[in-house]
Design a protein around this motif. Structure first.
Motif, PDB file in Angstrom:
ATOM      1  N   ALA A 120       0.830  -1.212   0.000  1.00 56.71           N
ATOM      2  CA  ALA A 120       0.000   0.000   0.000  1.00 56.71           C
ATOM      3  C   ALA A 120       0.863   1.259   0.000  1.00 56.71           C
ATOM      4  N   SER A 121       1.953   1.234   0.736  1.00 62.12           N
ATOM      5  CA  SER A 121       2.820   2.421   0.781  1.00 62.12           C
ATOM      6  C   SER A 121       3.488   2.653  -0.572  1.00 62.12           C
ATOM      7  N   LYS A 122       3.928   1.591  -1.216  1.00 66.65           N
ATOM      8  CA  LYS A 122       4.545   1.736  -2.535  1.00 66.65           C
ATOM      9  C   LYS A 122       3.527   2.256  -3.542  1.00 66.65           C
ATOM     10  N   HIS A 123       2.318   1.711  -3.483  1.00 67.45           N
ATOM     11  CA  HIS A 123       1.271   2.115  -4.425  1.00 67.45           C
ATOM     12  C   HIS A 123       0.901   3.589  -4.259  1.00 67.45           C
ATOM     13  N   THR A 124       0.984   4.107  -3.047  1.00 69.10           N
ATOM     14  CA  THR A 124       0.590   5.498  -2.788  1.00 69.10           C
ATOM     15  C   THR A 124       1.771   6.467  -2.802  1.00 69.10           C
ATOM     16  N   GLY A 125       2.964   5.972  -3.118  1.00 70.98           N
ATOM     17  CA  GLY A 125       4.111   6.861  -3.289  1.00 70.98           C
ATOM     18  C   GLY A 125       4.800   7.282  -2.000  1.00 70.98           C
ATOM     19  N   ILE A 126       4.621   6.538  -0.943  1.00 71.90           N
ATOM     20  CA  ILE A 126       5.312   6.851   0.304  1.00 71.90           C
ATOM     21  C   ILE A 126       6.738   6.309   0.185  1.00 71.90           C
ATOM     22  N   THR A 127       7.704   7.192   0.402  1.00 71.55           N
ATOM     23  CA  THR A 127       9.093   6.810   0.161  1.00 71.55           C
ATOM     24  C   THR A 127       9.877   6.502   1.430  1.00 71.55           C
ATOM     25  N   GLY A 128       9.377   6.846   2.586  1.00 74.59           N
ATOM     26  CA  GLY A 128      10.103   6.582   3.829  1.00 74.59           C
ATOM     27  C   GLY A 128      10.129   5.111   4.174  1.00 74.59           C
ATOM     28  N   SER A 129      10.819   4.790   5.255  1.00 76.91           N
ATOM     29  CA  SER A 129      10.880   3.408   5.731  1.00 76.91           C
ATOM     30  C   SER A 129       9.535   3.016   6.337  1.00 76.91           C
ATOM     31  N   ILE A 130       8.962   1.960   5.818  1.00 76.03           N
ATOM     32  CA  ILE A 130       7.639   1.506   6.246  1.00 76.03           C
ATOM     33  C   ILE A 130       7.733   0.073   6.753  1.00 76.03           C
ATOM     34  N   GLY A 131       6.996  -0.211   7.803  1.00 74.92           N
ATOM     35  CA  GLY A 131       6.944  -1.562   8.348  1.00 74.92           C
ATOM     36  C   GLY A 131       5.715  -1.696   9.221  1.00 74.92           C
ATOM     37  N   THR A 132       5.643  -2.778   9.965  1.00 69.70           N
ATOM     38  CA  THR A 132       4.461  -2.995  10.798  1.00 69.70           C
ATOM     39  C   THR A 132       4.370  -1.973  11.932  1.00 69.70           C
ATOM     40  N   HIS A 133       5.512  -1.484  12.419  1.00 73.20           N
ATOM     41  CA  HIS A 133       5.490  -0.457  13.471  1.00 73.20           C
ATOM     42  C   HIS A 133       4.986   0.883  12.947  1.00 73.20           C
TER      43      HIS A 133
END
Length: 185
Positions: A120-133
């Protein structure tokens, strides 16, 4: 272990919610419950339907959990609606895990939760570090920005000190807020 970030941009957060909602009711419910409650991913994945509603199908206002009772986890209207949709669409039993795997009676894995959030983050263009936290951090960050006391956020996130909570949320400075503590006696 890499550090992940909160989703701070509300427009990106809305886009992510819409994307996850378009994928499945379960994934949307996972995302919405995570960003609205601050529950740890392990605990989130192990929530059972009977902690959310009674046997007659009436939704509780608060999560019925011994782990999260000081302060209790409030289930707002949007979360309750997503929970109802998820439970009904998946035809879950009262004793089932809310995020039950499609293949087994166990909850989905942390890795699957990560995949959902990461896609979902990749699809919406979020570039920061994303994880379950990211879900917990997003909850804490936005609660803080809306004026919730850091001490209450600290209790929800089960941190030892307010400075631990500030560091966890990436709040490096204590920006003065324009609060008006006027009792007007």
């Amino acid at each position: 272990m890499k550090t992940v970030e909160a989703i701070k941009d509300e427009e990106k957060l809305k886009a992510m919610k819409q994307y996850v909602k378009s994928k499945s009711a379960r994934d949307y419910c996972l995302f919405l419950l995570g960003i609205n409650t601050g529950i740890r991913i392990h605990d989130l994945l192990h929530i059972k339907v009977n902690e959310l509603m009674d046997e007659a199908g009436n939704m509780f206002t608060y999560l019925q959990s011994d782990l999260y009772n000081a302060p209790p986890v409030y289930l707002n209207d949007a979360v309750q609606q997503a929970l109802n949709t998820c439970i009904n669409e998946r035809d879950l039993e009262h004793s089932d895990f809310l995020f039950k795997s499609r293949k087994t009676n166990e909850p989905i894995s942390r890795q699957q939760a990560y995949r959902i959030i990461n896609e979902a983050s990749k699809h919406t263009g979020i570039t920061g570090s994303i994880g379950t936290h990211t879900l917990r951090k997003t909850f804490g960050y936005h609660a803080y920005k809306k004026g919730i006391a850091i001490s209450l956020i600290q209790k929800r996130l089960q941190h030892h000190t307010p400075s631990d909570t500030r560091q966890y949320l990436g709040l490096t400075t204590q920006a003065p807020k324009n609060l008006q503590l006027d009792v007007n006696l």
